[in-house]
Design a protein around this motif. Structure first.
Motif, PDB file in Angstrom:
ATOM      1  N   VAL A 122      39.851  -7.537  12.389  1.00 65.91           N
ATOM      2  CA  VAL A 122      40.338  -8.141  10.974  1.00 65.91           C
ATOM      3  C   VAL A 122      39.284  -8.982  10.421  1.00 65.91           C
ATOM      4  CG1 VAL A 122      42.712  -7.812  11.627  1.00 65.91           C
ATOM      5  CG2 VAL A 122      41.578 -10.131  11.920  1.00 65.91           C
ATOM      6  N   ASN A 123      38.092  -9.253  11.174  1.00 62.26           N
ATOM      7  CA  ASN A 123      37.125  -9.855  10.573  1.00 62.26           C
ATOM      8  C   ASN A 123      37.490 -11.338  10.028  1.00 62.26           C
ATOM      9  OD1 ASN A 123      34.376 -10.258   9.549  1.00 62.26           O
ATOM     10  ND2 ASN A 123      34.507  -9.543   7.604  1.00 62.26           N
ATOM     11  N   ALA A 124      37.938 -12.118  11.199  1.00 62.13           N
ATOM     12  CA  ALA A 124      38.473 -13.407  11.145  1.00 62.13           C
ATOM     13  C   ALA A 124      37.363 -14.365  10.606  1.00 62.13           C
ATOM     14  CB  ALA A 124      39.147 -14.075  12.346  1.00 62.13           C
ATOM     15  N   THR A 125      37.545 -14.992   9.346  1.00 63.59           N
ATOM     16  CA  THR A 125      36.540 -15.907   8.797  1.00 63.59           C
ATOM     17  C   THR A 125      37.293 -17.229   8.391  1.00 63.59           C
ATOM     18  OG1 THR A 125      35.765 -13.890   7.797  1.00 63.59           O
ATOM     19  CG2 THR A 125      35.176 -16.322   6.768  1.00 63.59           C
ATOM     20  N   ALA A 126      36.667 -18.234   9.160  1.00 65.53           N
ATOM     21  CA  ALA A 126      37.242 -19.489   8.850  1.00 65.53           C
ATOM     22  C   ALA A 126      36.906 -20.255   7.671  1.00 65.53           C
ATOM     23  CB  ALA A 126      36.870 -20.566  10.103  1.00 65.53           C
ATOM     24  N   ILE A 127      37.808 -21.071   6.785  1.00 63.00           N
ATOM     25  CA  ILE A 127      37.624 -21.720   5.723  1.00 63.00           C
ATOM     26  C   ILE A 127      38.199 -23.096   5.664  1.00 63.00           C
ATOM     27  CG2 ILE A 127      37.023 -19.526   4.143  1.00 63.00           C
ATOM     28  CD1 ILE A 127      39.755 -19.834   3.125  1.00 63.00           C
ATOM     29  N   PHE A 175      41.149 -14.511   6.234  1.00 67.85           N
ATOM     30  CA  PHE A 175      41.146 -15.741   5.960  1.00 67.85           C
ATOM     31  C   PHE A 175      41.815 -16.804   6.774  1.00 67.85           C
ATOM     32  CE2 PHE A 175      39.118 -14.005   2.026  1.00 67.85           C
ATOM     33  CZ  PHE A 175      37.671 -14.517   1.958  1.00 67.85           C
ATOM     34  N   VAL A 176      41.080 -17.598   7.577  1.00 66.30           N
ATOM     35  CA  VAL A 176      41.813 -18.802   8.493  1.00 66.30           C
ATOM     36  C   VAL A 176      41.444 -19.856   8.230  1.00 66.30           C
ATOM     37  CG1 VAL A 176      41.843 -19.414  11.043  1.00 66.30           C
ATOM     38  CG2 VAL A 176      41.581 -16.849  10.594  1.00 66.30           C
ATOM     39  N   ILE A 177      42.410 -20.794   7.801  1.00 58.85           N
ATOM     40  CA  ILE A 177      42.316 -21.985   7.257  1.00 58.85           C
ATOM     41  C   ILE A 177      42.305 -22.854   8.428  1.00 58.85           C
ATOM     42  CG2 ILE A 177      43.194 -24.004   5.793  1.00 58.85           C
ATOM     43  CD1 ILE A 177      44.595 -21.691   4.161  1.00 58.85           C
ATOM     44  N   ASP A 178      41.191 -23.817   8.482  1.00 59.28           N
ATOM     45  CA  ASP A 178      40.919 -24.674   9.651  1.00 59.28           C
ATOM     46  C   ASP A 178      41.181 -26.280   8.886  1.00 59.28           C
ATOM     47  OD1 ASP A 178      39.925 -26.254  11.574  1.00 59.28           O
ATOM     48  OD2 ASP A 178      38.017 -25.308  11.366  1.00 59.28           O
ATOM     49  N   PRO A 179      42.203 -26.633   8.886  1.00 58.64           N
ATOM     50  CA  PRO A 179      42.302 -27.974   7.978  1.00 58.64           C
ATOM     51  C   PRO A 179      41.628 -29.400   8.746  1.00 58.64           C
ATOM     52  CG  PRO A 179      44.538 -26.956   8.257  1.00 58.64           C
ATOM     53  CD  PRO A 179      43.458 -26.147   9.265  1.00 58.64           C
ATOM     54  N   HIS A 180      41.520 -29.400   9.871  1.00 61.10           N
ATOM     55  CA  HIS A 180      41.016 -30.443  10.732  1.00 61.10           C
ATOM     56  C   HIS A 180      39.475 -30.235  11.371  1.00 61.10           C
ATOM     57  CE1 HIS A 180      44.690 -32.474  10.199  1.00 61.10           C
ATOM     58  NE2 HIS A 180      45.413 -31.756  10.362  1.00 61.10           N
ATOM     59  N   GLY A 181      39.100 -29.048  10.969  1.00 57.34           N
ATOM     60  CA  GLY A 181      37.673 -28.914  11.519  1.00 57.34           C
ATOM     61  C   GLY A 181      37.720 -28.669  13.126  1.00 57.34           C
ATOM     62  N   MET A 182      38.653 -27.941  13.713  1.00 59.09           N
ATOM     63  CA  MET A 182      38.939 -27.553  15.094  1.00 59.09           C
ATOM     64  C   MET A 182      38.365 -26.306  15.507  1.00 59.09           C
ATOM     65  SD  MET A 182      42.585 -29.545  15.527  1.00 59.09           S
ATOM     66  CE  MET A 182      42.676 -29.373  17.410  1.00 59.09           C
ATOM     67  N   VAL A 183      38.011 -25.453  14.614  1.00 55.44           N
ATOM     68  CA  VAL A 183      37.464 -24.004  14.903  1.00 55.44           C
ATOM     69  C   VAL A 183      35.945 -24.123  15.232  1.00 55.44           C
ATOM     70  CG1 VAL A 183      37.088 -21.596  14.373  1.00 55.44           C
ATOM     71  CG2 VAL A 183      39.009 -22.878  13.548  1.00 55.44           C
ATOM     72  N   ALA A 184      35.424 -23.736  16.517  1.00 57.20           N
ATOM     73  CA  ALA A 184      34.129 -24.072  16.727  1.00 57.20           C
ATOM     74  C   ALA A 184      33.352 -23.265  15.878  1.00 57.20           C
ATOM     75  CB  ALA A 184      33.770 -23.726  17.984  1.00 57.20           C
ATOM     76  N   ALA A 185      32.123 -23.628  15.514  1.00 57.90           N
ATOM     77  CA  ALA A 185      31.121 -23.030  14.394  1.00 57.90           C
ATOM     78  C   ALA A 185      30.691 -21.499  15.105  1.00 57.90           C
ATOM     79  CB  ALA A 185      29.951 -23.618  14.205  1.00 57.90           C
TER      80      ALA A 185
END
Length: 404
Positions: free
Chosen positions: A369-374, A394-404
């Motif tokens: 699904v081409n997941a993309t963090a924002i 689009f995957v929302i990352d409110p606390h900056g927990m998704v690794a770059a």
């Protein structure tokens, strides 16, 4: 007391991130009043959001195609870390990272006993079934936020077995809250099995999830129809055959070019009520996909319908469609002895097993699904790009927990 921010619907085409009260261990007042239960919810937990996704169902509201009021909070695809648990919560603990089914279910009613958690009888005064942050779904606060309250936590939360592994695979695991089970449900209920030929209408995230699920179920070939070139390319990136519906020609002929006959063993409608006709510049025709599926599905086939249909659409093309009455060729489906499965996916029927596929590297749903963090503040941009046809989830990352 911690603060909380959440994405809200402002007007057609407009969302904003606004401050709201930090969640408490309480059910919505209208739920408590209607069912004669206490508002206090010792069965609930509060989650710090790790990831929360933008869904096509949210987009229907944001386009003004539902009766959602201004200020409706958004977000039902939730993965989070437990930061507080009520005194009656026994089996999840602070620090656990969990997936949250978008269906809110009590775990106590007849429907929950039968595994039909999408139509729980005790969580929504308006109708059977509830969801976070959605119109007419019980008044539960949305999860495109920093924090959210989850009722009946022992029943609703799916705990990941290892925290580090969960964070490493979070872009895959975040899809367990909705689109991976929903896509799987569409393919599974359509009867996809070893060697099946499959047509999936729609190359948005749910359609792509259904296509990947069909592959996992053993399909010989999966064709995905859409009119957006980027989305067709995304479907082809993991082995599907793109069917371009913007060009001239009958769908049956396009399918015959791939499988040698103008029909398939199973069809999935991953578009829903905002369907458009075929061809460049075609207008909205909400029964198009359902009729397509009946046309191309062989006699005796199943048709899975994870695409959303509604009973209130103020922007519909005619008065009948405004109440969900569509020009569906039911006689065709009857004559071909088709089976149909509609409604919310009962996520709990699938999410644990799909989690195992992810953890053991058998499913690559984030890639499909081409997941993309924002970030949370980027949500308005994510909604706009999604509405413009971006081939991304689009995957929302409110606390900056998704690794770059």
């Amino acid at each position: 007391m911690s603060s909380n921010r959440v994405v809200v619907y402002k007007s057609p085409g407009e969302v904003a991130v606004e401050s709201v009260d930090y969640p408490s261990l309480e059910v919505p007042q209208e739920v408590a009043d209607h069912f004669g239960i206490t508002k206090k919810a010792p069965h609930a937990a509060i989650l710090k959001i790790v990831t929360t996704n933008i869904c096509g169902s949210d987009q229907h509201m944001v386009r003004g195609r539902t009766t959602a009021p201004q200020g409706q909070t958004l977000g039902h695809e939730i993965t989070g870390e437990v930061v507080e648990a009520g005194e009656d919560v026994l089996f999840v603990n602070e620090g656990d990272i969990c997936s949250v089914p978008f269906n809110i279910a009590c775990g106590r009613c007849r429907m929950c006993d039968e595994g039909k958690t999408g139509i729980c009888l005790n969580v929504n005064p308006a109708r059977a079934g509830a969801a976070y942050g959605y119109v007419d779904m019980g008044g539960w606060i949305g999860g495109q936020a920093e924090y959210v309250m989850i009722p009946y936590a022992d029943f609703n939360l799916l705990k990941f077995p290892d925290r580090d592994q969960a964070l490493e695979k979070i872009l895959d695991l975040t899809m367990l809250s909705d689109i991976f089970p929903t896509g799987y449900h569409g393919a599974y209920t359509a009867g996809v099995t070893t060697g099946s030929t499959v047509y999936v209408a729609g190359a948005g995230p749910v359609g792509l999830a259904a296509a990947h699920a069909a592959q996992l179920l053993g399909a010989a070939v999966v064709m995905v129809g859409d009119m957006v070139p980027g989305r067709l390319t995304q479907a082809e990136s993991f082995g599907c055959v793109g069917i371009d519906l913007s060009t001239e020609g009958e769908l049956t002929d396009k399918i015959a070019e791939v499988v040698g006959e103008p029909e398939v063993d199973a069809a999935v409608d991953a578009v829903g009520f905002e369907a458009r006709g075929h061809g460049s510049g075609a207008g909205e025709a909400p029964a198009t996909v359902l009729n397509d599926c009946m046309t191309v599905a062989r006699a005796g086939a199943g048709i899975g319908i994870p695409g959303l249909y509604v009973t209130g659409d103020p922007g519909a093309v005619d008065d009948a469609a405004k109440e969900g009455t569509l020009g569906v060729r039911l006689g065709l489906g009857w004559a071909k002895s088709h089976s149909f499965m509609t409604g919310q996916c009962p996520v709990k029927q699938y999410n644990r097993k799909l989690m195992n596929l992810i953890l053991h590297d058998r499913a690559q749903i984030a890639k499909a699904v081409n997941a993309t963090a924002i970030g949370l503040d980027d949500a308005p941009r994510g909604y706009q790009e999604f509405d413009d046809g971006a081939a991304r989830k689009f995957v929302i990352d409110p606390h900056g927990m998704v690794a770059a």
